[in-house]
Scaffold this active site. Structure first.
Site, short mmCIF file in Angstrom:
data_model
loop_
_atom_site.label_atom_id
_atom_site.label_comp_id
_atom_site.label_asym_id
_atom_site.label_seq_id
_atom_site.Cartn_x
_atom_site.Cartn_y
_atom_site.Cartn_z
N GLY A 131 41.72 41.15 27.19
CA GLY A 131 43.14 40.81 27.22
C GLY A 131 43.30 39.35 27.59
O GLY A 131 42.36 38.74 28.10
N HIS B 158 32.10 40.57 23.81
CA HIS B 158 32.76 41.60 23.01
C HIS B 158 31.75 42.34 22.12
O HIS B 158 31.38 41.83 21.07
CB HIS B 158 33.84 40.97 22.13
CG HIS B 158 35.00 40.46 22.92
ND1 HIS B 158 36.07 41.25 23.25
CD2 HIS B 158 35.23 39.26 23.48
CE1 HIS B 158 36.92 40.56 23.98
NE2 HIS B 158 36.44 39.34 24.13
N GLU C 128 32.35 44.81 20.30
CA GLU C 128 33.03 45.39 19.14
C GLU C 128 33.11 44.44 17.94
O GLU C 128 33.37 44.88 16.83
CB GLU C 128 34.45 45.86 19.54
CG GLU C 128 35.46 44.76 19.88
CD GLU C 128 35.37 44.25 21.32
OE1 GLU C 128 34.31 44.42 21.95
OE2 GLU C 128 36.35 43.66 21.81
N SER D 295 55.41 57.46 -2.89
CA SER D 295 55.69 56.12 -3.42
C SER D 295 54.67 55.71 -4.47
O SER D 295 54.86 54.71 -5.15
CB SER D 295 55.64 55.12 -2.27
OG SER D 295 54.30 54.98 -1.83
N GLY D 296 53.58 56.45 -4.58
CA GLY D 296 52.51 56.00 -5.47
C GLY D 296 51.42 55.30 -4.68
O GLY D 296 50.33 55.09 -5.18
N GLY D 297 51.73 54.93 -3.44
CA GLY D 297 50.73 54.30 -2.59
C GLY D 297 49.76 55.33 -2.02
O GLY D 297 49.98 56.54 -2.14
N VAL D 298 48.69 54.83 -1.38
CA VAL D 298 47.64 55.71 -0.87
C VAL D 298 48.16 56.61 0.25
O VAL D 298 47.93 57.83 0.24
CB VAL D 298 46.46 54.87 -0.32
CG1 VAL D 298 45.33 55.77 0.15
CG2 VAL D 298 45.97 53.91 -1.36
N ASP D 299 48.89 56.03 1.21
CA ASP D 299 49.26 56.79 2.41
C ASP D 299 50.12 58.01 2.12
O ASP D 299 49.85 59.11 2.59
CB ASP D 299 49.98 55.89 3.43
CG ASP D 299 49.21 54.62 3.71
OD1 ASP D 299 48.00 54.61 3.44
OD2 ASP D 299 49.82 53.64 4.17
N SER D 300 51.17 57.80 1.32
CA SER D 300 52.06 58.94 1.06
C SER D 300 51.36 59.98 0.19
O SER D 300 51.55 61.18 0.37
CB SER D 300 53.38 58.48 0.42
OG SER D 300 53.15 57.89 -0.82
N CYS E 98 35.20 42.18 28.81
CA CYS E 98 35.87 40.90 29.04
C CYS E 98 36.91 41.02 30.16
O CYS E 98 36.54 41.21 31.31
CB CYS E 98 36.46 40.41 27.72
SG CYS E 98 36.85 38.67 27.79
N TYR E 99 38.20 40.97 29.86
CA TYR E 99 39.20 41.15 30.92
C TYR E 99 38.96 42.48 31.64
O TYR E 99 39.09 42.58 32.87
CB TYR E 99 40.62 41.12 30.35
CG TYR E 99 41.70 41.43 31.38
CD1 TYR E 99 42.11 40.46 32.29
CD2 TYR E 99 42.26 42.70 31.47
CE1 TYR E 99 43.07 40.75 33.26
CE2 TYR E 99 43.22 42.99 32.43
CZ TYR E 99 43.62 42.01 33.32
OH TYR E 99 44.56 42.31 34.27
N LYS F 161 43.56 52.77 8.08
CA LYS F 161 43.66 52.75 6.61
C LYS F 161 42.35 53.17 5.93
O LYS F 161 42.36 53.97 4.99
CB LYS F 161 44.05 51.34 6.16
CG LYS F 161 44.35 51.22 4.69
CD LYS F 161 45.80 51.44 4.45
CE LYS F 161 46.18 51.30 3.02
NZ LYS F 161 47.62 51.54 2.82
#
Ligand code: XMP
Length: 532
Positions: A56, A189, A191, A243-248, A83-84, A388
């Site tokens: 942080g 870090h 990660e 919507s045609g998008g991946v998520d929906s 770190c923090y 995602k």
């Protein structure tokens, strides 16, 4: 979600917090992020097998320094401070932190002094030795690895029970451990990709220290989530905007797996979709998944609203609002609908609960849920724990075709923000054709998956051309192709000249109304990806 093998990440505001959770999940162990000041009761309820304290921007001695509940250290749960998070552990457990004489940012060579536990399995890096600076930090036989630092404070006295397990030329205590209490802390870090053995260190913490088992797989996610949806929904009905998008699309397929025909999807054709979009999505969902899907052709309504509008933000708002209206009208027709399904993802959830406060970047026109007040629909957001890339893996596991899973992002306001100036039916038709050619040729050249977005933009400029023996005076199309990892920054894609040549030729020959094609060579920033 009922997963017993869990790691909790407490967020102290680091830009890498999400990355920590992702790295843990990559090890097939479920990980969730909560704000640093979450109550002890909530932590107990979550029942993690380990806690990671993120980095942080604060210093522990700042007046407003974020401090978690001290009781956290008495729960008998292993803790890893990064770190923090490390400085915080030192400070809260009785050690001492001070400003570093030299701030340490970027690459550093970590010398491992104890490789028996958290730092075990790290291989000696030959590349490191050859790059070593004139002032060596280590004896010949020491284990050295490259890590990524970003700190201004350092530990000057460790709390009781701790021992330094690694150092750098700048910090004598770059990693410390209290093995008896299973408390570990890293100044760097693990990660980030630049820390060469970061994954090994996180694995050591997750598997050896916390004793987690790798049970988090998409297969197990599907099993748990579909069971939960089934129990929650009972015999009621669910509506979902597609919507045609991946998520929906993934949301709909997952819910369909849980409750089948109790789900109705609504796809609104707003007149500014890509060529064949509506049929493609409808076809996929019907053919592969036998879903209830209502396609509403509302293009005329949208075109009327867009008449005379040239301001990009106004276009966005009009399309967003009209979408809600059409969706609401259709959803009202579904008797007994009690739930609204949305493809909200984990980053949206974190952004709205993060200790930095609700993010201003959440796109309102996608959040239809809040706007359906009269219908009193309850929300179902089955992807709210996923990133995602995990949604893509989930989609594949659900048997969705790659054509849907790997598609480029497409903005909610669609082609309207790629038609500079006023949107008309004729302009939308012209752009649709040009856009389809761009995508077809990008795919043919095998470039689709390495490009973040590729599309055409219709410019409100007429230029002179010559076709056959005739002089023409027609519009210009700009081709845009960018590479990016998250859409926040982007570089223009170096599409080979011959591919650009084919795209240009085809557009000019096949799309009536276009006699010139240009290629956009601007990066973001300072330009944006979309032209409006
Ligand atoms: P910009 O143009 O801001 O785009 O560099 C970044 C990413 O966001 C998408 N974008 C939108 N998506 N509604 C959306 O759903 C919008 O109004 C919108 N504007 C931009 C853009 O396609 C890119 O992926």
């Amino acid at each position: 979600m009922d997963f017993t093998e869990k790691i909790l990440v407490l967020d102290f505001g680091s830009q890498y917090t999400q990355l920590i959770a992702r790295r843990v999940r990559e090890q097939k162990v479920y990980s969730e992020i909560l704000p640093y000041n979450v109550s002890i009761e909530r932590i107990k309820e979550f029942a993690p097998k380990g806690i990671i304290l993120s980095g942080g921007p604060s210093s522990v001695y700042d007046k407003e320094a974020p401090l978690p509940d001290q009781e956290m250290f008495n729960l008998g749960i292993p803790v890893l401070g990064i770190c923090y998070g490390m400085q915080l552990m030192a400070y809260m457990l009785g050690g001492k932190v001070a400003k570093s004489a030299k701030r340490e940012y970027g690459r550093a060579e970590l010398v491992i002094d104890d490789d028996s536990d958290l730092l075990k399995g790290i291989k000696k890096q030959s590349a490191v030795s050859s790059q070593r600076s004139a002032k060596p930090v280590t004896r010949h036989s020491s284990l050295v690895t490259v890590v990524w630092m970003s700190h201004g404070d350092k530990i000057v006295r460790q709390p009781k029970g701790f021992k330094a397990i690694a150092h750098t030329s700048n910090s004598q205590i770059a990693a410390m451990a209290d093995k008896a209490r299973k408390f570990y802390a890293l100044q760097f870090h693990p990660e980030v990709a630049h820390t060469e053995n970061g994954t090994i260190i996180l694995r050591n913490f997750v598997f050896d220290v916390c004793r987690c088992k790798p049970k988090w797989t998409m297969h197990s996610f599907i099993e748990t989530t579909t069971r939960e949806i089934g129990e929650k929904v009972g015999r009621d009905k669910v509506v979902c905007a597609i919507s045609g998008g991946v998520d929906s699309a993934v949301t709909a397929v997952l819910i369909n797996k849980a409750i089948g025909k109790q789900l109705t999807c609504i796809f609104v054709d707003n007149g500014v979709l890509r060529l064949g979009e509506a049929t493609k999505v409808e076809g996929m969902l019907k053919k592969h998944f036998h879903m209830n899907i209502i396609c509403v052709d509302a293009s005329e309504r949208f075109m009327k609203k867009l008449k005379g509008v040239t301001d990009p933000e106004k276009k966005r708002k009009l399309i967003g609002n009209e979408f809600i209206r059409v969706f609401e009208e259709e959803a009202m027709k579904i008797k007994g609908a009690k739930y609204l399904a949305q493809g909200t993802l984990y980053p949206d959830v974190i952004e709205s609960t993060s200790f930095k406060g609700p993010s201003a970047t959440i796109k309102s026109h996608h959040n239809v849920g809040g706007l359906l007040k009269d219908m009193k629909l309850k929300l179902i957001e089955p992807l709210r724990e996923l990133f995602k890339d995990e949604v893509r893996v989930l989609g594949r596991e659900l048997g969705m075709p790659d054509e849907i899973i790997s598609r480029h992002p497409f903005p909610g306001p669609g082609l309207a923000i790629r038609i500079i100036d006023e949107v008309t039916q004729q302009r939308a038709d012209i752009l649709r054709k040009a856009d389809a050619i761009v995508l077809e040729e990008i795919k043919k050249a095998g470039l689709y998956n390495e490009i973040w977005q590729a599309f055409a933009v219709l410019l409100p400029i007429k230029t002179v051309g010559v076709m056959g023996d005739e002089r023409t005076y027609e519009n210009v199309v700009a081709v845009r192709a960018v590479k990016s990892v998250d859409g926040m920054t982007a570089d223009w894609a170096k599409v080979p000249y011959d591919v650009l040549g084919i795209i240009s030729n085809r557009i000019i020959n096949e799309v009536k109304g276009i006699n010139r094609v240009v290629f956009d060579i601007s990066s973001k920033p300072p330009s944006t990806i979309e032209w409006e």
